[in-house]
Design an enzyme around this catalytic site. Structure first.
Site, PDB file in Angstrom:
ATOM      1  N   HIS A 293       0.364  -1.332  -0.289  1.00  0.00           N
ATOM      2  CA  HIS A 293       0.162   0.189   0.209  1.00  0.00           C
ATOM      3  C   HIS A 293       0.785   1.285  -0.240  1.00  0.00           C
ATOM      4  CE1 HIS A 293      -3.741  -1.874   0.920  1.00  0.00           C
ATOM      5  NE2 HIS A 293      -3.072  -3.026   1.336  1.00  0.00           N
TER       6      HIS A 293
ATOM      7  N   LYS B 140      -8.918  13.749   4.750  1.00  0.00           N
ATOM      8  CA  LYS B 140      -7.908  12.069   4.860  1.00  0.00           C
ATOM      9  C   LYS B 140      -6.864  12.666   5.643  1.00  0.00           C
ATOM     10  CE  LYS B 140      -6.974  13.741   0.173  1.00  0.00           C
ATOM     11  NZ  LYS B 140      -6.306  13.289  -0.723  1.00  0.00           N
ATOM     12  N   ARG B 141      -5.896  11.991   6.112  1.00  0.00           N
ATOM     13  CA  ARG B 141      -4.153  11.797   7.278  1.00  0.00           C
ATOM     14  C   ARG B 141      -3.963  12.736   6.487  1.00  0.00           C
ATOM     15  NH1 ARG B 141      -4.386   7.606  10.830  1.00  0.00           N
ATOM     16  NH2 ARG B 141      -2.491   9.101  11.878  1.00  0.00           N
TER      17      ARG B 141
ATOM     18  N   LYS C 156     -15.198   7.448  -2.752  1.00  0.00           N
ATOM     19  CA  LYS C 156     -15.992   7.487  -2.450  1.00  0.00           C
ATOM     20  C   LYS C 156     -17.116   9.260  -3.070  1.00  0.00           C
ATOM     21  CE  LYS C 156     -14.157   5.723   1.205  1.00  0.00           C
ATOM     22  NZ  LYS C 156     -12.908   5.084   2.337  1.00  0.00           N
TER      23      LYS C 156
ATOM     24  N   LYS D 293       0.507  14.016   1.361  1.00  0.00           N
ATOM     25  CA  LYS D 293      -0.871  14.625   0.246  1.00  0.00           C
ATOM     26  C   LYS D 293      -1.258  16.045   0.085  1.00  0.00           C
ATOM     27  CE  LYS D 293      -2.891  10.321   2.814  1.00  0.00           C
ATOM     28  NZ  LYS D 293      -3.292   9.866   2.434  1.00  0.00           N
TER      29      LYS D 293
ATOM     30  N   THR E 140      -8.823   6.549  -1.621  1.00  0.00           N
ATOM     31  CA  THR E 140      -9.870   5.575  -1.627  1.00  0.00           C
ATOM     32  C   THR E 140     -11.187   6.436  -1.639  1.00  0.00           C
ATOM     33  OG1 THR E 140      -9.609   4.718   0.804  1.00  0.00           O
ATOM     34  CG2 THR E 140      -9.459   3.128  -1.277  1.00  0.00           C
TER      35      THR E 140
HETATM   36  C1  26Q Z   1       3.350   0.433  10.906  1.00  0.00           C
HETATM   37  C2  26Q Z   1       3.724   0.200  11.617  1.00  0.00           C
HETATM   38  C3  26Q Z   1       3.901   0.601  12.779  1.00  0.00           C
HETATM   39  C4  26Q Z   1       3.239   1.315  13.373  1.00  0.00           C
HETATM   40  C5  26Q Z   1       2.505   1.601  11.815  1.00  0.00           C
HETATM   41  C6  26Q Z   1       1.823   1.162  10.575  1.00  0.00           C
HETATM   42  C7  26Q Z   1       1.249   1.012   9.599  1.00  0.00           C
HETATM   43  C8  26Q Z   1       0.030   1.414  10.043  1.00  0.00           C
HETATM   44  C9  26Q Z   1      -0.523   2.210   9.380  1.00  0.00           C
HETATM   45  C10 26Q Z   1       1.593   1.644   8.526  1.00  0.00           C
HETATM   46  C11 26Q Z   1       0.696   2.387   7.267  1.00  0.00           C
HETATM   47  C12 26Q Z   1      -0.537   2.215   7.752  1.00  0.00           C
HETATM   48  C13 26Q Z   1      -1.797   2.756   6.242  1.00  0.00           C
HETATM   49  C14 26Q Z   1      -1.363   2.935   5.962  1.00  0.00           C
HETATM   50  C15 26Q Z   1      -2.396   3.341   4.511  1.00  0.00           C
HETATM   51  O1  26Q Z   1      -3.595   3.285   4.941  1.00  0.00           O
HETATM   52  N1  26Q Z   1      -2.173   3.395   3.274  1.00  0.00           N
HETATM   53  C16 26Q Z   1      -2.465   3.641   2.199  1.00  0.00           C
HETATM   54  O2  26Q Z   1      -4.071   3.073   1.298  1.00  0.00           O
HETATM   55  C17 26Q Z   1      -5.253   3.429   0.831  1.00  0.00           C
HETATM   56  C18 26Q Z   1      -5.149   1.186   0.326  1.00  0.00           C
HETATM   57  O3  26Q Z   1      -4.978   0.878  -0.272  1.00  0.00           O
HETATM   58  C19 26Q Z   1      -4.258   3.847  -0.525  1.00  0.00           C
HETATM   59  O4  26Q Z   1      -5.377   3.835  -0.749  1.00  0.00           O
HETATM   60  C20 26Q Z   1      -3.446   5.107   0.169  1.00  0.00           C
HETATM   61  O5  26Q Z   1      -2.981   5.727  -1.007  1.00  0.00           O
HETATM   62  C21 26Q Z   1      -2.926   4.770   1.013  1.00  0.00           C
HETATM   63  O6  26Q Z   1      -1.952   5.733   1.286  1.00  0.00           O
END
Ligand code: 26Q
Length: 835
Positions: free
Chosen positions: A376, A567-568, A679, A573, A675
């Site tokens: 991702h 979004k975050r 929406k 972004k 995503t």
């Molecule tokens: C990993 C290790 C330790 C702590 C936290 C994490 C961690 C947690 C969540 C790393 C990444 C995430 C989330 C990532 C994320 O939401 N990525 C998004 O995924 C979407 C679905 O595929 C995409 O549409 C987005 O582009 C992407 O940024």
């Protein structure tokens, strides 16, 4: 004989035989009364809305449970292949509305409640969001579960039951404050605890080698500190099809042993207190959406999920097949949602070899045919790594297995490219150095039978850059699965007005076959249809304006263009680029340059990771600019900016229905997919966006004329990086110069001079990774085209209709059918009927 006190001696015939529950409003409301009065013990004097919500939820859950059992019976009878979606995050949001919609009892229930003097919307508002995720990746998992159930695929989700979900965001003095989200405080009517299926997960200790009776060498994991994993099951209903799949979330609990040992040692109280350590594992979701590397508790969470889930699957397997694993790979698939659950690779090897006595080759053959990995992110700094030393301390047996996988893999690399030592070093699962690290993505790529990205561009870039060496070695593993979102929650439920118009116009087939929305396209030329479409958007904007006024104290006028970025908060972004545009509009107002003005209300929302200082600074700038605009009468009727606190799934349900313009403005090549963009499109927003992630496919589907494109391409970003000179760009652009000067001069920070200097510095830094200044002019021009188009209501509405009409591709049903066709190959299994 060893007996489990949680298990009775034999099945009791008839113990669960009950007549089918009525699906009419009266039956539901009668059950609702019984739960309220008898189960919860309340009467007419009780005014706590929460009990009303819980009673309704329990009534609906009963209907789900009936179908849930009949779905599982159908799967068991067929004994077919299954997929397990392993994810550290499931961002479910609220469940009540989704359950009513999918069970087809929404209208009837709402009416019956009204007869009691209750308003469904108010009851539904009682539910806390299940915020068990950060953002896109977690919400994608939730949309996938909805689609799998709707498509009647035997897919089960496995995750963690965090006691505290994503933090609640408060804004005080324009700054983000994090508050713990104790979402389970009042109980969770949607979950069913299953203590009888509790499993044991080991940590620490060491490997002990021994020979069995046949002289074969085996390993056992000894002297470990163990934690129990207790499953909680949540029903996942398909859309009006009788199928109910399962999301199983694990909670950590202390083992019972501690009692005896420590009690005898005379430290009973300390021993009971030590229970805490075990239970801490599932206490809180990590609120970072790019990996925060090296936190031991996070690794504990990851292994806890992987081990409990795999043991659960293997227990069910051996209950039917005993020790015969010859068909296992044909009947099981583990889809890894990013690298977070990648401990599943060595854990599956360990369980098969150490617990079930398979050889390395047998275990490896099963592992490499059952595990599939979804990536991702393209940001190299976001790739997960674990220090070998920490990993070895916590999971010694797994480290041995990873070393063996790596040794065998490097041999394969050496055979393919003899003498290419540099390549061996580059591709090694273990990165050598002073502090060696395990590269989790490489482990997932080496072990996985499939590696996919989440949009076309993203999958291409993975093959070209991040995983290029691996693509050369395993070209057939790599594939794309463009993301999607569920049209049940994101159109049918969240936008009832538009859903009703669509159904009146083309029938209701679109809800499960979203391509049918294409039939709306001819109606874009019909003025009466356009008028209805526009009126609905206006009503939705009024709802959104109410939320903004309640949560931000700022009044949005529904006639204005609603321009939204939620979004975050992340530098890539580029919420900052959005703010530069808003400040530019403010500057134009102050200069009196307001001829042919399009009134605009800009909404920004999102959470910053608590340790991400720059992201927090951007929130502070957004709120500060919002305040200055709000307090300046010159902007009245022309411009508003609001920062919405605590952006979450339930807020997006209101936001996406009431948005005109969707901001998807990441630096090209950085957003894997997005995503939220989908929406918004479904709900008839137009997109202003770069050629990044799924925007490219959105534009392809909508047509270039119905999309506001700007900015450098991913290729241009990379080729211009080395000669990037933002100071020259700023000097040559009077508007950008003025905007940055306003910030630097403290116009938005009169009481905290200098606080936004790091932001100005970032924009003018030649090494700015996000190249914000490079896209400024192009963005401003695209926003001018937006403003101009919006003033022509007919052409805007036309484009809006055409966007919804073209959004069929972005149903997660299409995504799941793609996963199933290329990776899972599961049959579609109708549930047994409820009789
Ligand atoms: C990993 C290790 C330790 C702590 C936290 C994490 C961690 C947690 C969540 C790393 C990444 C995430 C989330 C990532 C994320 O939401 N990525 C998004 O995924 C979407 C679905 O595929 C995409 O549409 C987005 O582009 C992407 O940024």
């Amino acid at each position: 004989m060893h007996t489990n006190p949680l298990i009775i001696s034999k099945p009791v015939a008839g113990i669960a035989d009950l007549p089918a529950l009525g699906m009419d409003a009266t039956s539901i409301v009668n059950d609702f009364r019984r739960y309220f009065s008898h189960t919860l013990g309340r009467d007419k004097m009780c005014l706590a809305a929460y009990h009303v919500y819980t009673s309704l939820a329990l009534s609906l859950r009963d209907r789900l449970v009936e179908r849930w059992k009949n779905t599982q019976y159908a799967y068991e009878e067929l004994n077919c292949k299954r997929t397990y979606y392993l994810s550290l995050e499931f961002l479910m949001g609220r469940t009540l509305g989704n359950a009513m919609l999918n069970l087809d009892v929404d209208t009837a229930t709402s009416e019956a409640l009204r007869n009691l003097g209750l308003v469904l919307e108010e009851i539904a508002d009682q539910e806390n969001d299940a915020g068990l995720g950060n953002g896109g990746l977690g919400r994608l998992a939730a949309c996938f579960l909805d689609s799998c159930a709707t498509l009647q695929l035997p897919v089960m989700g496995y995750g963690i039951r965090y006691e505290y979900g994503m933090f609640r965001q408060k804004i005080e003095n324009c700054a983000q404050l994090e508050e713990p989200d104790h979402w389970l405080r009042d109980g969770n009517p949607w979950e069913i605890e299953r203590p009888e299926h509790t499993l044991r997960v080991q940590f620490g200790g060491r490997s002990e080698y021994f020979h069995d009776g046949d002289g074969r060498l085996h390993v056992r994991w000894v002297d470990s500190s163990d934690v129990m994993a207790v499953p909680y099951d949540i029903p996942i209903p398909g859309y009006r099809n009788g199928t109910v799949n399962t999301l199983r979330l694990w909670k950590a609990a202390a083992t019972d042993e501690f009692n005896l040992n420590e009690f005898n040692a005379g430290s009973y109280t300390e021993a009971v207190a030590a229970k805490n350590a075990a239970e801490h594992i599932t206490m809180v979701l990590y609120p970072n959406d790019s990996s925060e590397n090296g936190k031991e508790l996070r690794l504990r969470q990851q292994y806890f999920l992987a081990s409990a889930s795999l043991q659960d699957v293997l227990r069910n397997w051996t209950a039917v097949h005993g020790g015969n694993f010859s068909q296992f790979a044909d009947k099981n698939c583990f889809q890894l949602n990013d690298t977070h659950p990648t401990c599943a690779v060595p854990e599956l090897m360990r369980l098969l070899m150490d617990e079930h006595r398979l050889t390395w080759d047998q275990a490896w053959n099963i592992t490499r045919h059952t595990v599939a990995y979804t990536n991702h992110t393209l940001l190299p700094e976001a790739l997960e790594r674990w220090p070998v030393r920490m990993f070895g301390r916590l999971l010694p047996r797994l480290l041995e297995i990873i070393r063996e996988i790596n040794a065998r893999f490097i041999t394969e690399v050496a055979l393919r490219w003899p003498g290419d030592i540099d390549r061996q070093r580059r591709m090694s699962i273990i990165e050598e150095g002073d502090d060696p690290q395990i590269r989790m993505a490489y482990l997932a790529v080496v072990a996985g039978c499939s590696v996919n990205g989440v949009a076309e561009l993203h999958s291409q870039l993975l093959q070209k850059h991040l995983f290029h060496d691996f693509f050369e070695l395993f070209p057939t593993k790599f594939n794309n699965k463009t993301n999607g979102v569920t049209p049940r929650r994101w159109l049918a439920w969240s936008n009832p007005r538009l859903a009703a118009l669509i159904t009146r116009t083309i029938g209701d087939g679109w809800i499960t076959a979203l391509d049918q929305l294409q039939r709306l396209a001819p109606h874009a030329d019909n003025p009466a249809f356009r008028a209805e479409w526009h009126a609905i958007k206006l009503a939705n904007k009024e709802d959104l304006a109410k939320m903004v006024e309640r949560d931000c104290g700022i009044r949005f006028a529904s006639g204005a263009l609603f321009d939204v970025q939620v979004k975050r908060i992340h530098e890539y972004k580029r919420q900052l680029l959005n703010l530069l545009h808003v400040i530019h509009l403010y500057d134009r107002i102050k200069r009196g340059d307001t001829a042919n003005w399009t009134p605009r209300c800009v909404l920004i929302g999102g959470k910053a990771a608590p340790g991400y200082q720059m992201a927090k600074r951007i929130i502070k700038l957004a709120c500060s600019v919002a305040r200055v605009i709000h307090e300046d009468p010159a902007t009245d009727g022309l411009l508003k900016l609001a920062f919405l606190p605590d952006y979450r799934v339930s807020a997006m349900e209101v936001i996406c229905a009431g948005t005109d313009l969707s901001e998807q403005i990441s630096t090209a090549g950085k957003e894997a997919s997005g995503t939220g963009n989908m929406k918004f499109m479904m709900n008839g927003a137009l997109t202003i966006g770069t050629l990044d992630g799924a925007n490219i496919e959105i534009r392809e589907e909508a047509g270039a004329d119905n999309f506001f494109l700007f900015g450098l391409t991913a290729e241009e970003v990379e080729s211009q990086r080395s000669s990037y000179d933002p100071d020259a760009i700023i000097a040559a652009d009077e508007d950008l110069t003025r905007v940055l000067r306003l910030i630097s001069a403290g116009h938005f920070s009169l009481f905290e001079p200098g606080i936004f200097e790091p932001i100005v510095q970032a924009v003018s830094n030649p090494y700015d990774p996000w190249m914000t200044a490079a896209d400024f002019r192009s963005y401003i021009e695209a926003q001018q085209r937006v403003a101009q188009t919006y003033r022509d209501r007919d052409s805007w509405t036309r484009m809006s209709i055409l966007n919804t009409a073209a959004s069929g591709k972005f149903s997660s049903d299409r995504t799941i059918l793609d996963y199933n066709r290329d990776i899972w190959r599961l049959p579609q299994v109708p549930a047994w009927p409820v009789k």
